[in-house]
Design a protein around this motif. Structure first.
Motif, mmCIF file in Angstrom:
data_model
loop_
_atom_site.group_PDB
_atom_site.id
_atom_site.type_symbol
_atom_site.label_atom_id
_atom_site.label_comp_id
_atom_site.label_asym_id
_atom_site.label_seq_id
_atom_site.Cartn_x
_atom_site.Cartn_y
_atom_site.Cartn_z
ATOM 1 N N GLY A 172 0.951 -1.625 0.275
ATOM 2 C CA GLY A 172 0.282 -0.012 0.176
ATOM 3 C C GLY A 172 0.790 1.208 -0.060
ATOM 4 O O GLY A 172 1.635 1.781 -0.400
ATOM 5 N N SER A 173 0.127 2.347 1.119
ATOM 6 C CA SER A 173 1.750 3.204 0.771
ATOM 7 C C SER A 173 2.829 2.808 1.153
ATOM 8 O O SER A 173 3.577 4.171 0.377
ATOM 9 C CB SER A 173 0.620 4.166 2.370
ATOM 10 O OG SER A 173 1.209 3.381 3.481
ATOM 11 N N TYR A 174 3.219 2.473 1.321
ATOM 12 C CA TYR A 174 4.877 2.177 1.804
ATOM 13 C C TYR A 174 5.751 2.003 0.297
ATOM 14 O O TYR A 174 6.287 2.663 -0.266
ATOM 15 C CB TYR A 174 5.620 0.416 2.660
ATOM 16 C CG TYR A 174 6.752 0.684 2.094
ATOM 17 C CD1 TYR A 174 7.701 0.840 2.443
ATOM 18 C CD2 TYR A 174 7.218 -0.608 1.517
ATOM 19 C CE1 TYR A 174 8.484 0.773 2.465
ATOM 20 C CE2 TYR A 174 8.139 -1.295 0.977
ATOM 21 C CZ TYR A 174 9.212 -0.816 1.041
ATOM 22 O OH TYR A 174 10.274 -1.163 0.667
ATOM 23 N N LEU A 175 5.051 1.004 -0.342
ATOM 24 C CA LEU A 175 5.114 0.876 -2.117
ATOM 25 C C LEU A 175 4.744 1.521 -2.729
ATOM 26 O O LEU A 175 5.528 1.648 -3.529
ATOM 27 C CB LEU A 175 4.606 -0.536 -2.307
ATOM 28 C CG LEU A 175 3.894 -1.060 -3.754
ATOM 29 C CD1 LEU A 175 5.717 -1.800 -3.968
ATOM 30 C CD2 LEU A 175 3.118 -2.187 -4.306
ATOM 31 N N TYR A 176 4.451 2.055 -2.864
ATOM 32 C CA TYR A 176 3.594 3.658 -3.437
ATOM 33 C C TYR A 176 4.698 4.977 -3.454
ATOM 34 O O TYR A 176 5.020 5.217 -3.918
ATOM 35 C CB TYR A 176 2.118 4.361 -3.413
ATOM 36 C CG TYR A 176 0.984 3.381 -4.054
ATOM 37 C CD1 TYR A 176 0.978 2.246 -4.420
ATOM 38 C CD2 TYR A 176 0.621 3.290 -3.021
ATOM 39 C CE1 TYR A 176 0.233 1.083 -3.958
ATOM 40 C CE2 TYR A 176 -0.906 2.472 -3.445
ATOM 41 C CZ TYR A 176 -0.830 1.467 -3.888
ATOM 42 O OH TYR A 176 -1.991 0.823 -3.742
ATOM 43 N N ALA A 177 5.135 4.764 -2.126
ATOM 44 C CA ALA A 177 5.445 6.450 -1.775
ATOM 45 C C ALA A 177 7.390 5.362 -2.351
ATOM 46 O O ALA A 177 8.384 6.539 -2.424
ATOM 47 C CB ALA A 177 5.347 6.750 0.092
ATOM 48 N N SER A 178 7.691 4.993 -1.691
ATOM 49 C CA SER A 178 9.731 4.180 -1.922
ATOM 50 C C SER A 178 9.563 3.720 -3.017
ATOM 51 O O SER A 178 10.337 4.159 -3.797
ATOM 52 C CB SER A 178 9.007 2.584 -0.998
ATOM 53 O OG SER A 178 8.408 1.545 -1.117
ATOM 54 N N ARG A 179 8.517 3.781 -4.053
ATOM 55 C CA ARG A 179 8.770 3.585 -5.631
ATOM 56 C C ARG A 179 8.744 4.858 -6.311
ATOM 57 O O ARG A 179 9.675 4.630 -7.327
ATOM 58 C CB ARG A 179 7.639 1.701 -6.378
ATOM 59 C CG ARG A 179 7.451 0.954 -5.252
ATOM 60 C CD ARG A 179 8.758 0.369 -5.753
ATOM 61 N NE ARG A 179 9.437 -1.333 -5.474
ATOM 62 C CZ ARG A 179 9.174 -1.168 -4.154
ATOM 63 N NH1 ARG A 179 9.456 -0.632 -3.151
ATOM 64 N NH2 ARG A 179 9.455 -2.678 -3.504
ATOM 65 N N GLY A 180 8.195 5.881 -6.117
ATOM 66 C CA GLY A 180 7.023 6.607 -6.845
ATOM 67 C C GLY A 180 8.337 7.952 -6.172
ATOM 68 O O GLY A 180 8.773 8.880 -7.130
ATOM 69 N N LEU A 181 9.105 7.852 -5.044
ATOM 70 C CA LEU A 181 9.559 8.862 -4.384
ATOM 71 C C LEU A 181 11.179 7.976 -4.023
ATOM 72 O O LEU A 181 12.215 8.527 -4.627
ATOM 73 C CB LEU A 181 8.953 9.718 -3.357
ATOM 74 C CG LEU A 181 7.715 10.171 -3.570
ATOM 75 C CD1 LEU A 181 7.372 10.590 -1.997
ATOM 76 C CD2 LEU A 181 7.883 11.616 -4.669
ATOM 77 N N SER A 182 11.281 7.530 -3.046
ATOM 78 C CA SER A 182 12.429 6.941 -2.495
ATOM 79 C C SER A 182 11.986 5.684 -1.199
ATOM 80 O O SER A 182 10.854 5.791 -1.197
ATOM 81 C CB SER A 182 13.818 8.185 -1.946
ATOM 82 O OG SER A 182 13.372 8.197 -0.200
ATOM 83 N N PRO A 183 13.280 5.062 -1.030
ATOM 84 C CA PRO A 183 12.238 3.501 0.090
ATOM 85 C C PRO A 183 12.757 4.392 1.182
ATOM 86 O O PRO A 183 12.041 3.916 2.368
ATOM 87 C CB PRO A 183 13.728 3.051 -0.293
ATOM 88 C CG PRO A 183 14.477 3.244 -1.726
ATOM 89 C CD PRO A 183 14.194 4.548 -2.200
ATOM 90 N N TYR A 184 13.352 5.671 1.305
ATOM 91 C CA TYR A 184 13.458 5.552 2.312
ATOM 92 C C TYR A 184 11.774 6.684 3.589
ATOM 93 O O TYR A 184 11.706 6.596 4.105
ATOM 94 C CB TYR A 184 14.715 7.045 2.601
ATOM 95 C CG TYR A 184 14.842 7.925 4.129
ATOM 96 C CD1 TYR A 184 14.845 7.189 5.238
ATOM 97 C CD2 TYR A 184 14.505 9.170 4.528
ATOM 98 C CE1 TYR A 184 15.303 7.962 6.753
ATOM 99 C CE2 TYR A 184 14.149 9.813 5.172
ATOM 100 C CZ TYR A 184 14.924 9.516 6.709
ATOM 101 O OH TYR A 184 14.844 9.792 7.939
ATOM 102 N N LEU A 185 11.971 7.869 2.079
ATOM 103 C CA LEU A 185 10.115 8.389 2.456
ATOM 104 C C LEU A 185 9.251 7.404 2.372
ATOM 105 O O LEU A 185 8.217 7.506 3.818
ATOM 106 C CB LEU A 185 9.947 9.343 1.652
ATOM 107 C CG LEU A 185 11.175 10.102 1.436
ATOM 108 C CD1 LEU A 185 11.179 11.105 0.134
ATOM 109 C CD2 LEU A 185 11.259 11.028 2.517
ATOM 110 N N GLY A 186 9.382 5.884 1.816
ATOM 111 C CA GLY A 186 8.708 5.042 2.315
ATOM 112 C C GLY A 186 8.929 4.332 3.035
ATOM 113 O O GLY A 186 7.166 4.376 3.532
#
Length: 370
Positions: free
Chosen positions: A67-81
């Motif tokens: 969910g939110s982790y996958l989208y933010a980590s792939r779209g922005l960066s693993p750290y932010l996710g």
């Protein structure tokens, strides 16, 4: 998991303590909101709908647990996710324990209204309340580990009962009004109240309340967490997200309008300063005893129904971290018989139990919700 079960998972994650407690205790948490609770709910639904569209689009593109982790980590960066999803995971894991602790007083009130006073008194004992809340947590940890038919046969019937009994509150708003409440309050407690019809509007208070209300909608992330287990996930997950946000928004608004149509907001505000109030408690003044018992049962089921869906949601976050080597690899192991991430589910159960212990020893479960 088909469309119905995925949608039910999202709805159950969003409803529960949110609708039975927050629209009324907000009078204490956000002093001055007064008669503007329903508009604040409507305003909060706007960003919730945009967030739902964002989740629907992203879940269609990346139908995987995380969910939110996958989208933010792939779209922005693993750290932010990880940072974004860890705060979400920790908060929701603790709230699972808090909700399990809140359930017991609702069960106590059911027995009290049925005149089983010995059982009601027994459930007021602190240690007993803690033990029962822990039993609820680990019961639904077990349900999640078994998964499949057991999860479906637990969630769907409770969802139907929850909406059916909660519908009594909505119907009550059509049958009773504030005059009925004022008359009943005087007959039962000899108290006289005058409803306040006008209250100055303050944008700062309104926006603060809307921010708190927005948190009542965020459970649709649970739907995105079913990516690995959903049938036809690229279509069913987005559909389930939009269905859930529409159904829950409509129910929230109708439920809150009904209660405030019966109970003057200034009475709710005054009562919230001295005790914890809920929708069943407020409507008990005007409803026949049998209806009141049904509403309390509906509220208890709504709270119980939170647990299996939320455990599924947050356990898939840990599963996704483990798959990306942020957490130990063993946590993402799949049970050889039940095909569920059993280690991740057990880990959530442990953290949720800490939430229940915290509620018990702190003596203020609203601290946990906040």
């Amino acid at each position: 998991m088909g469309l119905l079960l995925i949608t039910a998972t999202g709805i159950c994650s969003m409803m529960g303590a949110s609708i039975n407690v927050i629209p009324f205790m907000i009078q204490k948490n956000i002093p001055g909101i007064g008669p503007y609770v329903v508009p604040a709910f409507l305003f909060a639904a706007i960003p919730a709908v945009f967030a739902a569209f964002a989740y629907a689009i992203l879940s269609s593109a990346m139908p995987r647990a995380g969910g939110s982790y996958l989208y933010a980590s792939r779209g922005l960066s693993p750290y932010l996710g990880f940072i974004a999803s860890f705060s979400q995971w920790f908060g929701l894991s603790i709230v699972i324990g808090v909700i399990s602790y809140i359930i017991v007083p609702f069960i106590r009130d059911i027995f009290f209204n049925l005149e089983f006073y010995n059982i009601s008194t027994f459930l007021e004992v602190g240690s007993i309340r803690l033990i029962i809340s822990l039993l609820f947590i680990w019961l639904f940890v077990y349900v999640n580990i078994i998964g499949g038919k057991l999860y479906r046969n637990t969630l769907i019937p409770m969802l139907i009962i929850m909406f059916s009994l909660g519908g009594i509150v909505i119907i009550s708003g059509l049958l009773f009004d504030q005059n009925d409440f004022i008359d009943s309050l005087y007959r039962t407690e000899r108290r006289v109240i005058e409803p306040i019809l006008e209250k100055s509007f303050d944008w700062k208070i309104f926006l603060t309340a809307s921010t708190l209300m927005f948190s009542s909608f965020i459970g649709f992330d649970a739907i995105a967490q079913t990516g690995n287990e959903a049938k036809n996930p690229t279509k069913n997950i987005p559909r389930a997200i939009l269905l859930a946000i529409f159904i829950v928004s409509l129910y929230y608004i109708l439920f809150t309008i009904s209660v405030y149509n019966i109970v003057p907001w200034n009475f709710i505000a005054d009562e919230s300063l001295t005790k914890d109030i809920t929708a069943p408690g407020l409507l008990s003044y005007v409803l026949p005893p049998f209806w009141g018992i049904l509403i309390i049962i509906g509220a208890a089921i709504a709270l119980i129904n939170d647990l299996p869906a939320m455990i599924l949601s947050v356990s898939r976050l840990i599963f996704a971290w483990s798959k990306d080597n942020i957490f130990p690899e063993k946590i993402s192991e799949i049970h050889p018989k039940f095909n569920t991430p059993h280690r991740a589910i057990i880990y959530v159960g442990i953290v949720a139990s800490i939430g229940a212990f915290g509620s018990h020893f702190a003596g203020d479960f609203f601290l946990g919700i906040d």
